[in-house]
Enzyme design. Structure first.
Site, PDB file in Angstrom:
ATOM      1  N   TYR A   2      15.810 -31.418 -10.755  1.00  0.00           N
ATOM      2  CA  TYR A   2      15.106 -30.731  -9.671  1.00  0.00           C
ATOM      3  C   TYR A   2      13.621 -30.572 -10.011  1.00  0.00           C
ATOM      4  CZ  TYR A   2      14.191 -27.061  -6.167  1.00  0.00           C
ATOM      5  OH  TYR A   2      13.691 -26.318  -5.125  1.00  0.00           O
TER       6      TYR A   2
ATOM      7  N   LYS B 101      10.708 -32.763  -8.273  1.00  0.00           N
ATOM      8  CA  LYS B 101       9.693 -32.127  -7.421  1.00  0.00           C
ATOM      9  C   LYS B 101       8.284 -32.403  -7.949  1.00  0.00           C
ATOM     10  CE  LYS B 101      11.981 -29.797  -4.207  1.00  0.00           C
ATOM     11  NZ  LYS B 101      11.698 -29.868  -2.762  1.00  0.00           N
TER      12      LYS B 101
ATOM     13  N   ASN C 275      10.852 -18.058  -4.776  1.00  0.00           N
ATOM     14  CA  ASN C 275      12.108 -17.456  -4.294  1.00  0.00           C
ATOM     15  C   ASN C 275      12.032 -16.892  -2.880  1.00  0.00           C
ATOM     16  OD1 ASN C 275      14.245 -17.617  -5.936  1.00  0.00           O
ATOM     17  ND2 ASN C 275      13.758 -15.781  -7.157  1.00  0.00           N
TER      18      ASN C 275
ATOM     19  N   VAL D 154      20.346 -15.644  -6.383  1.00  0.00           N
ATOM     20  CA  VAL D 154      20.599 -14.255  -6.751  1.00  0.00           C
ATOM     21  C   VAL D 154      20.782 -13.321  -5.555  1.00  0.00           C
ATOM     22  CG1 VAL D 154      18.149 -13.691  -7.136  1.00  0.00           C
ATOM     23  CG2 VAL D 154      19.895 -12.452  -8.359  1.00  0.00           C
TER      24      VAL D 154
ATOM     25  N   PHE E 202      24.395 -11.522  -4.879  1.00  0.00           N
ATOM     26  CA  PHE E 202      24.560 -10.072  -4.966  1.00  0.00           C
ATOM     27  C   PHE E 202      25.105  -9.503  -3.661  1.00  0.00           C
ATOM     28  CE2 PHE E 202      21.216  -9.133  -8.556  1.00  0.00           C
ATOM     29  CZ  PHE E 202      22.001  -9.871  -9.429  1.00  0.00           C
TER      30      PHE E 202
ATOM     31  N   GLY F 263      19.115  -8.245 -17.295  1.00  0.00           N
ATOM     32  CA  GLY F 263      18.615  -7.910 -15.960  1.00  0.00           C
ATOM     33  C   GLY F 263      17.144  -7.533 -15.948  1.00  0.00           C
TER      34      GLY F 263
ATOM     35  N   PRO G 194      14.125 -19.098 -16.276  1.00  0.00           N
ATOM     36  CA  PRO G 194      12.820 -18.482 -16.545  1.00  0.00           C
ATOM     37  C   PRO G 194      12.893 -16.965 -16.604  1.00  0.00           C
ATOM     38  CG  PRO G 194      12.814 -19.669 -14.435  1.00  0.00           C
ATOM     39  CD  PRO G 194      14.199 -19.742 -14.965  1.00  0.00           C
TER      40      PRO G 194
HETATM   41  N1  LIG Z   1      14.749 -21.241  -0.697  1.00  0.00           N
HETATM   42  C1  LIG Z   1      13.917 -21.141  -1.702  1.00  0.00           C
HETATM   43  O1  LIG Z   1      13.792 -20.070  -2.310  1.00  0.00           O
HETATM   44  C2  LIG Z   1      13.082 -22.324  -2.136  1.00  0.00           C
HETATM   45  C3  LIG Z   1      12.225 -22.148  -3.230  1.00  0.00           C
HETATM   46  C4  LIG Z   1      11.446 -23.224  -3.629  1.00  0.00           C
HETATM   47  C5  LIG Z   1      11.494 -24.425  -2.955  1.00  0.00           C
HETATM   48  N2  LIG Z   1      12.329 -24.570  -1.909  1.00  0.00           N
HETATM   49  C6  LIG Z   1      12.373 -25.899  -1.255  1.00  0.00           C
HETATM   50  O2  LIG Z   1      12.460 -25.771   0.148  1.00  0.00           O
HETATM   51  C7  LIG Z   1      13.295 -26.790   0.670  1.00  0.00           C
HETATM   52  C8  LIG Z   1      14.396 -26.164   1.514  1.00  0.00           C
HETATM   53  O3  LIG Z   1      15.176 -25.319   0.693  1.00  0.00           O
HETATM   54  P1  LIG Z   1      16.357 -24.420   1.268  1.00  0.00           P
HETATM   55  O4  LIG Z   1      16.376 -23.176   0.506  1.00  0.00           O
HETATM   56  O5  LIG Z   1      16.282 -24.383   2.745  1.00  0.00           O
HETATM   57  O6  LIG Z   1      17.612 -25.281   0.780  1.00  0.00           O
HETATM   58  P2  LIG Z   1      18.865 -25.837   1.597  1.00  0.00           P
HETATM   59  O7  LIG Z   1      19.778 -26.470   0.622  1.00  0.00           O
HETATM   60  O8  LIG Z   1      19.409 -24.793   2.499  1.00  0.00           O
HETATM   61  O9  LIG Z   1      18.183 -26.946   2.504  1.00  0.00           O
HETATM   62  C9  LIG Z   1      17.982 -28.278   2.095  1.00  0.00           C
HETATM   63  C10 LIG Z   1      18.430 -29.189   3.217  1.00  0.00           C
HETATM   64  O10 LIG Z   1      18.205 -30.536   2.838  1.00  0.00           O
HETATM   65  C11 LIG Z   1      19.344 -31.316   3.175  1.00  0.00           C
HETATM   66  N3  LIG Z   1      19.357 -32.493   2.302  1.00  0.00           N
HETATM   67  C12 LIG Z   1      19.580 -32.536   0.959  1.00  0.00           C
HETATM   68  N4  LIG Z   1      19.484 -33.797   0.517  1.00  0.00           N
HETATM   69  C13 LIG Z   1      19.172 -34.564   1.601  1.00  0.00           C
HETATM   70  C14 LIG Z   1      18.936 -35.955   1.790  1.00  0.00           C
HETATM   71  N5  LIG Z   1      18.999 -36.815   0.760  1.00  0.00           N
HETATM   72  N6  LIG Z   1      18.667 -36.396   3.047  1.00  0.00           N
HETATM   73  C15 LIG Z   1      18.616 -35.534   4.088  1.00  0.00           C
HETATM   74  N7  LIG Z   1      18.830 -34.221   3.969  1.00  0.00           N
HETATM   75  C16 LIG Z   1      19.096 -33.733   2.739  1.00  0.00           C
HETATM   76  C17 LIG Z   1      20.512 -30.378   2.979  1.00  0.00           C
HETATM   77  O11 LIG Z   1      21.672 -30.765   3.653  1.00  0.00           O
HETATM   78  C18 LIG Z   1      19.923 -29.068   3.502  1.00  0.00           C
HETATM   79  O12 LIG Z   1      20.120 -28.915   4.883  1.00  0.00           O
HETATM   80  C19 LIG Z   1      13.828 -27.596  -0.521  1.00  0.00           C
HETATM   81  O13 LIG Z   1      13.047 -28.758  -0.655  1.00  0.00           O
HETATM   82  C20 LIG Z   1      13.609 -26.673  -1.689  1.00  0.00           C
HETATM   83  O14 LIG Z   1      13.391 -27.387  -2.870  1.00  0.00           O
HETATM   84  C21 LIG Z   1      13.131 -23.548  -1.489  1.00  0.00           C
END
Ligand SMILES: NC(=O)c1ccc[n+]([C@@H]2O[C@H](COP(=O)([O-])OP(=O)(O)OC[C@H]3O[C@@H](n4cnc5c(N)ncnc54)[C@H](O)[C@@H]3O)[C@@H](O)[C@H]2O)c1
Length: 313
Positions: free
Chosen positions: A144, A148, A173, A186, A190, A206, A273
């Site tokens: 991951y 990224k 987050n 998390v 929770f 924690g 982390p």
């Molecule tokens: N939620 C957070 O706290 C957070 C933090 C940092 C970064 N992000 C980034 O934001 C983005 C969305 O995160 P999220 O929390 O909504 O996660 P999530 O898992 O709910 O959403 C990701 C979506 O991407 C789709 N997906 C995965 N692989 C795929 C592929 N190869 N082709 C097409 N679709 C695909 C999944 O089915 C899902 O709907 C991600 O890129 C994640 O890395 C989220």
């Protein structure tokens, strides 16, 4: 009205983003392979004449006509991104190449949903965008984190080499309704444990801190980032700088759910982390944005969502 592609649009953040873009009158194409996203997340949008859903995996090239691309597709929680780590890297890297290729072909503006994980286990607090990070390249989280990081590299090379209009946002987050209930993140963990009256598992003692941003604040920041002038590329941190210890979060969830759950302590997973907090000076300068939703308020809405959902869990 713009034609906007949201990859990962059926996921947690993507579904909220699709909703907001539709509210602004845009034409939204949601692309998702439903690995972690669900049709439930976007069921209420189906039937809207400006909304289109395509089941598609972004590790393959995509040929559509759009003005803007929000590239969110990627599993975001350790349980899901470690399930098939090779596919995770492919989604970040091949996915970025495919979406950047599409943006180049149709001259679209493209935003990458990057992550605070690019900072790894940071030795600088809070993390400004200029910090290069401290990432283990061969650990369990690397698929991951490094995926990224490589996606960011590709975005900046397309910008330098092809003058593509890019925006890179580093998301910290985020929580809210439509988080996956069993993904080990998390806040959802929770809440689900509290609602079921199960023990709340805290890793380590924690005392590690996290900052939690409510999804509506986050989506607002992402949309503002997309609308910045063409000479602004980021990377730009978006998240909530207010820190809470994991233990404080557990106690707050117990208080707000009225649960009888007890807190139990388990060993820390590898590469976890100890502290994560965004420096959002750039976001507040450039986007004129700071998060406005307090943890208690955001938790209330998220708990409400999981209460309804928990009948089906
Ligand atoms: N939620 C957070 O706290 C957070 C933090 C940092 C970064 N992000 C980034 O934001 C983005 C969305 O995160 P999220 O929390 O909504 O996660 P999530 O898992 O709910 O959403 C990701 C979506 O991407 C789709 N997906 C995965 N692989 C795929 C592929 N190869 N082709 C097409 N679709 C695909 C999944 O089915 C899902 O709907 C991600 O890129 C994640 O890395 C989220």
């Amino acid at each position: 009205m713009k034609k906007i592609l949201v990859t990962g649009g059926a996921g947690f953040l993507g579904s909220h983003l699709c909703e907001r873009l539709l509210e602004q009158g845009h034409d939204v194409l949601c692309v998702d392979n439903f690995f972690t996203g669900t049709k439930d997340n976007i069921a209420h949008l189906i039937g809207n004449r400006n909304f289109e859903l395509m089941r598609f995996d972004i590790t393959f090239p995509l040929y559509v006509e759009v003005d803007e691309i929000f590239n969110l597709a990627c599993p975001a929680s350790p349980i899901h991104y470690q399930f098939d780590p090779v596919q995770t890297t492919k989604t970040s890297v091949h996915g970025a190449i495919n979406m950047l290729g599409l943006a180049k072909r149709v001259k679209a503006k493209i935003l990458q949903a990057s992550t605070s994980e690019v900072y790894g286990d940071p030795d600088v607090h809070p993390q400004p965008e200029s910090y290069w990070g401290r990432v283990n390249p061969i650990g369990l989280r690397s698929c991951y984190d490094e995926g990224k990081r490589c996606a960011e590299t590709l975005f900046f090379d397309y910008w330098r080499q092809h003058r593509l209009r890019i925006k890179v946002v580093r998301i910290f987050n985020t929580y809210g309704p439509r988080m996956h209930p069993n993904d080990g993140r998390v806040v959802s963990n929770f809440i689900v444990q509290a609602l079921k009256g199960e023990d709340i598992t805290v890793y380590g003692d924690g005392s590690q801190t996290r900052s939690f941003c409510y999804v509506d604040d986050l989506v607002e920041a992402m949309m503002r980032a997309m609308n910045t002038p063409d000479d602004f590329t980021g990377p730009i941190n978006i998240g909530n700088p207010k820190e809470f210890t994991i233990l404080q979060l557990a106690q707050q969830v117990i208080a707000q759910t009225g649960s009888k759950s007890k807190i139990v302590f388990n060993p820390l997973p590898s590469d976890d982390p100890k502290q994560r907090k965004p420096d959002i000076t750039l976001a507040s300068d450039v986007l004129k944005w700071t998060p406005s939703i307090e943890l208690a308020q955001g938790l209330e809405k998220t708990i409400g969502y999981f209460r309804v959902k928990s009948n089906t869990l």
